[in-house]
Motif scaffolding. Sequence first.
Motif, mmCIF file in Angstrom:
data_model
loop_
_atom_site.group_PDB
_atom_site.id
_atom_site.type_symbol
_atom_site.label_atom_id
_atom_site.label_comp_id
_atom_site.label_asym_id
_atom_site.label_seq_id
_atom_site.Cartn_x
_atom_site.Cartn_y
_atom_site.Cartn_z
ATOM 1 N N CYS A 19 0.849 -1.197 0.000
ATOM 2 C CA CYS A 19 0.000 0.000 0.000
ATOM 3 C C CYS A 19 0.886 1.249 0.000
ATOM 4 C CB CYS A 19 -0.868 0.036 1.260
ATOM 5 S SG CYS A 19 -1.825 -1.439 1.579
ATOM 6 N N CYS A 22 3.457 2.369 2.975
ATOM 7 C CA CYS A 22 3.867 1.218 3.793
ATOM 8 C C CYS A 22 5.385 1.205 3.972
ATOM 9 C CB CYS A 22 3.416 -0.069 3.112
ATOM 10 S SG CYS A 22 3.885 -1.544 4.014
ATOM 11 N N ASN A 122 4.046 -4.246 13.074
ATOM 12 C CA ASN A 122 3.173 -3.076 12.880
ATOM 13 C C ASN A 122 1.894 -3.206 13.712
ATOM 14 O OD1 ASN A 122 1.782 -4.951 11.376
ATOM 15 N ND2 ASN A 122 2.342 -4.081 9.391
ATOM 16 N N PRO A 214 -0.557 1.999 7.412
ATOM 17 C CA PRO A 214 -1.543 3.068 7.244
ATOM 18 C C PRO A 214 -2.921 2.546 6.860
ATOM 19 C CG PRO A 214 0.434 3.482 5.899
ATOM 20 C CD PRO A 214 0.619 2.167 6.588
ATOM 21 N N THR A 215 -2.954 1.523 6.033
ATOM 22 C CA THR A 215 -4.244 1.016 5.549
ATOM 23 C C THR A 215 -5.112 0.502 6.693
ATOM 24 O OG1 THR A 215 -3.261 0.435 3.445
ATOM 25 C CG2 THR A 215 -5.303 -0.697 4.012
HETATM 26 S S1 SF4 Z 1 -1.821 -3.813 4.692
HETATM 27 FE FE1 SF4 Z 1 -0.444 -2.576 5.961
HETATM 28 S S2 SF4 Z 1 1.481 -3.768 6.153
HETATM 29 FE FE2 SF4 Z 1 0.255 -4.623 4.444
HETATM 30 S S3 SF4 Z 1 1.037 -3.605 2.610
HETATM 31 FE FE3 SF4 Z 1 -0.746 -2.418 3.310
HETATM 32 S S4 SF4 Z 1 0.118 -0.828 4.671
HETATM 33 FE FE4 SF4 Z 1 1.715 -2.404 4.366
#
Ligand code: SF4
Length: 251
Positions: A19, A22, A122, A214-215
């Motif tokens: 994302c 990330c 995370n 972030p997502t």
């Molecule tokens: S869901 Fe979270 S950890 Fe996974 S790619 Fe997206 S931002 Fe990165």
Amino acid sequence: MEKVFSRPKCMTATPYHYCPGCDHGIVHRLVAESLDELEIADKTIGVAPVGCSVFAYDYFNLDFSAAAHGRAPAVATGIKRTRPESIVFTYQGDGDLAAIGTAEIIHAANRGENITVIFINNAIYGMTGGQMAPTTLVGMKTATSPYGRDAALCGHPIKVCELLSTLESPIYVTRVAVNTSANLMKAKKAVKTAFRLQKEGKGFTFVEVLCICPTNWGKAPADSHQWLAEKMIPVFPLGTYKDKLGVESKA
Ligand code: SF4
């Protein structure tokens, strides 16, 4: 003229599937730069996990193996023991390493396998949609803890560095972050130190990297880094938890 931002040799040109914002891409780069600088990329074998970084093998010009969920340290053990001249690392998130893979990481560390583990914390399950992870903070809202993690019901966040550092065998256990330039430089140094120690045959090395999601945190990347500094670091303090050979004091 020397290029300042050229791609590390052991990274491919494949665009990341991560994302926007990330931190995975940043940590991939730290790994790649370290392998290039130590001139060990040609004999390095990575082990990809299950989780957001399941396609890590697409981004490195390295030999790679995939592992069943949580089993990367066991797969890495097998590779290293049959090819001891290789440099072997796992790259795992908190769902993979600290939940389903708890047994594998503890026993690989306890055996002192001469491998390097890069652990992305995370505080949430990323790929599967933002469920509570073992590392989720108390009070943190996730898809499966909509009112916030309740310590009475779900326990407290597992602090993997603190846990592994109680074992006799690991030689280097450290926690870093990539939320600021200063922390990024420390993170690079830690990743490179871990691989250098493996190259020298010293034993098990473990680098935990506090990262943002972030997502699933529902925050913009900049706000996520702020949240990481204010909320995550107090629970997961940065620093080296085990340095059996005193490499940091000699650096
Ligand atoms: S869901 Fe979270 S950890 Fe996974 S790619 Fe997206 S931002 Fe990165």
